[in-house]
Each structure stands twice: as structure tokens, then as C-alpha cells.
Write a protein that holds these residues in place. Structure first.
Motif, short mmCIF file in Angstrom:
data_model
loop_
_atom_site.label_atom_id
_atom_site.label_comp_id
_atom_site.label_asym_id
_atom_site.label_seq_id
_atom_site.Cartn_x
_atom_site.Cartn_y
_atom_site.Cartn_z
N ILE A 121 9.59 -0.78 30.47
CA ILE A 121 8.76 0.30 31.02
C ILE A 121 8.68 1.43 30.01
O ILE A 121 9.69 1.99 29.60
CB ILE A 121 9.34 0.82 32.35
CG1 ILE A 121 9.37 -0.30 33.39
CG2 ILE A 121 8.51 1.99 32.86
CD1 ILE A 121 9.97 0.12 34.71
N ALA A 122 7.46 1.74 29.60
CA ALA A 122 7.22 2.88 28.70
C ALA A 122 6.76 4.06 29.54
O ALA A 122 5.93 3.92 30.44
CB ALA A 122 6.16 2.51 27.66
N PHE A 123 7.27 5.24 29.24
CA PHE A 123 7.06 6.43 30.08
C PHE A 123 6.68 7.61 29.18
O PHE A 123 7.34 7.86 28.18
CB PHE A 123 8.36 6.70 30.83
CG PHE A 123 8.37 7.98 31.62
CD1 PHE A 123 7.80 8.04 32.87
CD2 PHE A 123 8.96 9.12 31.10
CE1 PHE A 123 7.82 9.21 33.61
CE2 PHE A 123 8.98 10.30 31.82
CZ PHE A 123 8.41 10.34 33.08
N GLY A 149 8.00 2.56 23.47
CA GLY A 149 8.62 2.03 24.68
C GLY A 149 9.15 0.63 24.52
O GLY A 149 10.10 0.24 25.19
N SER A 303 3.04 8.38 37.49
CA SER A 303 4.36 8.49 38.13
C SER A 303 4.46 9.86 38.81
O SER A 303 4.20 10.89 38.21
CB SER A 303 5.48 8.35 37.09
OG SER A 303 6.71 8.68 37.67
N ALA A 314 2.76 12.60 34.25
CA ALA A 314 3.56 11.53 33.66
C ALA A 314 2.93 10.18 33.99
O ALA A 314 2.53 9.93 35.13
CB ALA A 314 4.99 11.59 34.21
N TYR A 315 2.83 9.33 32.98
CA TYR A 315 2.25 8.00 33.15
C TYR A 315 3.25 6.95 32.66
O TYR A 315 4.01 7.19 31.74
CB TYR A 315 0.93 7.86 32.38
CG TYR A 315 -0.15 8.80 32.88
CD1 TYR A 315 -0.96 8.44 33.94
CD2 TYR A 315 -0.33 10.06 32.32
CE1 TYR A 315 -1.94 9.31 34.42
CE2 TYR A 315 -1.29 10.92 32.78
CZ TYR A 315 -2.10 10.54 33.84
OH TYR A 315 -3.05 11.40 34.30
N ILE A 316 3.19 5.78 33.29
CA ILE A 316 4.06 4.68 32.88
C ILE A 316 3.22 3.42 32.71
O ILE A 316 2.16 3.29 33.30
CB ILE A 316 5.19 4.41 33.90
CG1 ILE A 316 4.61 4.00 35.26
CG2 ILE A 316 6.12 5.59 34.02
CD1 ILE A 316 5.65 3.56 36.26
N GLU A 318 4.12 -0.86 32.49
CA GLU A 318 5.17 -1.85 32.63
C GLU A 318 4.69 -3.18 32.04
O GLU A 318 3.57 -3.62 32.30
CB GLU A 318 5.55 -2.05 34.10
CG GLU A 318 6.67 -3.05 34.31
CD GLU A 318 7.06 -3.17 35.77
OE1 GLU A 318 8.12 -3.74 36.06
OE2 GLU A 318 6.30 -2.69 36.63
#
Length: 345
Positions: A121-123, A149, A303, A314-316, A318
Motif C-alpha cells: 500500500i502506497a500512501f 511505496g 483515505s 490523503a490518497y492510497i 493498493e
């Protein structure tokens, strides 16, 4: 014509030129992120991240993280299970009458990994003002986000990953990682995952000592011999400079230093994820690592768990991924604390 000319100029300057599919994706992504309800807008997006973006990220990773460039590293696309060969390139047809035993023996040469069991998971936080810079900038930003990430997380998993262990009572203590090179595939605990292999002490890289180490890799899990023509040595950067480099360099009569003198052709890779005073020694192509965007197509999601500043969201993203050695004799762990410098005779 103007756009084509601009693309040629950008390409000449070393910039990545977007395809029409990539441009369309980033335009819709920016629109969704700038909407009043970005979470819903991202869920309603009718386009997914182009495969070319993932491929470019993987190219950058393998170039800048040499370990991932020498192992069997694959982009799985949208697959959730990966089938691979565990043999040493010696698939042998069976002579005589076809029987169930023969079919069983042939099928035993394959194994599979479920990619949906572990994920990366990159955040990243994104300011709304940054979305007005256009698709080219957004492409560079997204690829950087994915690179950061994936790269270090994947390299850690390839070397130190403990596997999947769901025996802990607390959900936060459950383990969902690849199986690393240093792990013993025959020693598993439902709480702690795969145990670390016992390190073999090495004090010198002479032909006799190095040959004995390579001989540990020359027999597969079925007890059959296999050729060892090239080996991989992964070490901590500090250990490379203070132990491995002095043990593999000598001054020639001409006054020039000869570097990386090994009895067997060896690819030396430095990685911060190897513990100091240790090294990983093995067959690079005997490790399988697979990463892909998964069934959600690599969609970016908002997120709600971390809103750092008023104008920042904030964005993620996966991705599915997994990895494991093909057998327990593909890699060994070395204790190089007392490795001595090379003294030519």
C-alpha cells in the motif's frame, strides 16, 4: 502536428511522453480529486490505471534497486494467482504407459502463489493546487508515489519477509508478507511466520571455502544435483565496504586494483535490508516475486484516516504482491563478521 512536435521535443529532453490512454486517465483522475466529493468520484471512475504506468514503475525499480533486477521479478497484471515452475529447467517427459503416478510426478514440478493474500500500500498526501499542473506532472507524481511505496517494501519482503502467519490474537500482530530469502521454508510458526535460517560462518572467500558454500546450493529439494554457474551475494552497504570489498580486492603488479575477485562468477548487490555482519548467498533466478494492480485495477482511493492540512487530502493505492524462494536450498545465510581481507599468494 503541434502536439506531435511538442512530444518529440519532450522526448529529446528525456521526459516521458504520455499515450492517449494515459492522458485520458490522468485527466479524469484530476477531475475526480478536485470534485466536492472525491471519495465517491474516485469510486465512480470508469477508467483504471493503464498497464503502461505500472510497467514503467517496475522498470524504474529494477534499474535503481539491482536486487529486483536480478531475481525472477514479474508484473502479474490483474491476476490473483501465479503459477510457476519449481524445477531446474529439467522437465522430463515420461516414457511408457501414461499412469496417474506419472501425471502426479510431472505436476509436482509446479507451485502457485495467491497474490490477494498480501498487498503493498502506497500512501501520499496531495494538495488540490497540485492537480492543476496537468497530466504530465500528475503522471510523474503518481509514478514517484508508486516507486516509493513499492521499492523498499518489496526489497524488504524479498530478503526478510516472514510469510503469512495469522495465529496472533491481536489483528494488528498478524503477518502478511512474502517469504524472504533468509527464511527456512521447513520451520514455520503460526504466530511468528517462517524462522530465519541459521547463518554459516565464513572467514575467507578462497576457492575451497567458496566452493563449499556453492555446494550447499547445488542440490535441490528432491536431492537431485543442479549446476551452479552464477551466484548472488546480497550484503549490507557497510559490510560491503568493510568486509566484502577487502576480501575480494587486491593490488596487481601493474599498480591497479582488481575488484570483485570471486572463485565463481558472483553478482554482488548492496541492500540496507540485510542485517550487518550477515550476507545472503544463493541463486537469483530461484526467487519468484510477483506484483500487480490486483482486481481493482490499481485504482487510487481517498483515505479519510489522515487529513494533514486543510487543503490537502490523503490518497492510497493498493497492489497485490507476493514472493518466495522456489525451494529451501536456493539461498543460505552467511555470518561474515570475521571475514578476512584477501592476501594473494
Amino acid at each position: 502536428l503541434v502536439q506531435s512536435s511538442d512530444n518529440q521535443i519532450l522526448q529529446g529532453r528525456g521526459q516521458r511522453v504520455l499515450t492517449s490512454e494515459e492522458t485520458k486517465y490522468y485527466q479524469k483522475l484530476a477531475e475526480a480529486m478536485k470534485s466536492t466529493n472525491p471519495k465517491q468520484a474516485l469510486e465512480d471512475m470508469d477508467v483504471v490505471m493503464p498497464e503502461t504506468v505500472i510497467d514503467t514503475v517496475f522498470e524504474d525499480i529494477t534499474e535503481q534497486h539491482p536486487l529486483l533486477g536480478v531475481i525472477n521479478f514479474q508484473n502479474a497484471g490483474a491476476l490473483v494467482e501465479w503459477l510457476y515452475s519449481t524445477q531446474d529447467g529439467r522437465h522430463m517427459a515420461k516414457w511408457g504407459k501414461l499412469t496417474a503416478a506419472a501425471v502426479k510426478e510431472l505436476s509436482a514440478g509446479f507451485d502457485s502463489m495467491k497474490l490477494s493474500q498480501t498487498s503493498l500500500i502506497a500512501f501520499v498526501p496531495v494538495a488540490r493546487a497540485m492537480l492543476d499542473l496537468g497530466p504530465v506532472w500528475l503522471d510523474r507524481f503518481i509514478r514517484a508515489m508508486l516507486y516509493e511505496g513499492i521499492a523498499n517494501g518489496l526489497e524488504y519482503g524479498v530478503i526478510q519477509g516472514r510469510g503469512i502467519a495469522e495465529g496472533a490474537v491481536d489483528a494488528d500482530d498478524k503477518i502478511y508478507e512474502p517469504i524472504g530469502m533468509v527464511r527456512n521454508l521447513e520451520d514455520f510458526d503460526i504466530t511468528d511466520g517462517y524462522a530465519k535460517k541459521e547463518a554459516i560462518e565464513v572467514t575467507e572467500f578462497t576457492p575451497v571455502a567458496y566452493g563449499q558454500l556453492a555446494a550447499e546450493l547445488a542440490v535441490n529439494r528432491n536431492g537431485l544435483p543442479r549446476p551452479v554457474n552464477q551466484v548472488l551475494l546480497v550484503v549490507n552497504p557497510v559490510d560491503y565496504l568493510t568486509k566484502v570489498m577487502p576480501a575480494t580486492v587486491y593490488l596487481t603488479p601493474s599498480g591497479a586494483y582488481a575488484r570483485d575477485i570471486f572463485p565463481i562468477p558472483t553478482t554482488v548487490v548492496q541492500s540496507a535490508h540485510v542485517e550487518q555482519n550477515e550476507a545472503v548467498f544463493g541463486l537469483a533466478d530461484r526467487y519468484v516475486a510477483v506484483v500487480g494492480p490486483g482486481t481493482n485495477g490499481g485504482r487510487i482511493e481517498q483515505s479519510d484516516h489522515a487529513l494533514f492540512f486543510e487543503r490537502e487530502r490523503a490518497y492510497i493505492i493498493e497492489l497485490y504482491g507476493n514472493g518466495k524462494p522456489k525451494d529451501n536450498t536456493s539461498f543460505i545465510v552467511l555470518d561474515i563478521e570475521n571475514l578476512t581481507p584477501l592476501l594473494p599468494k
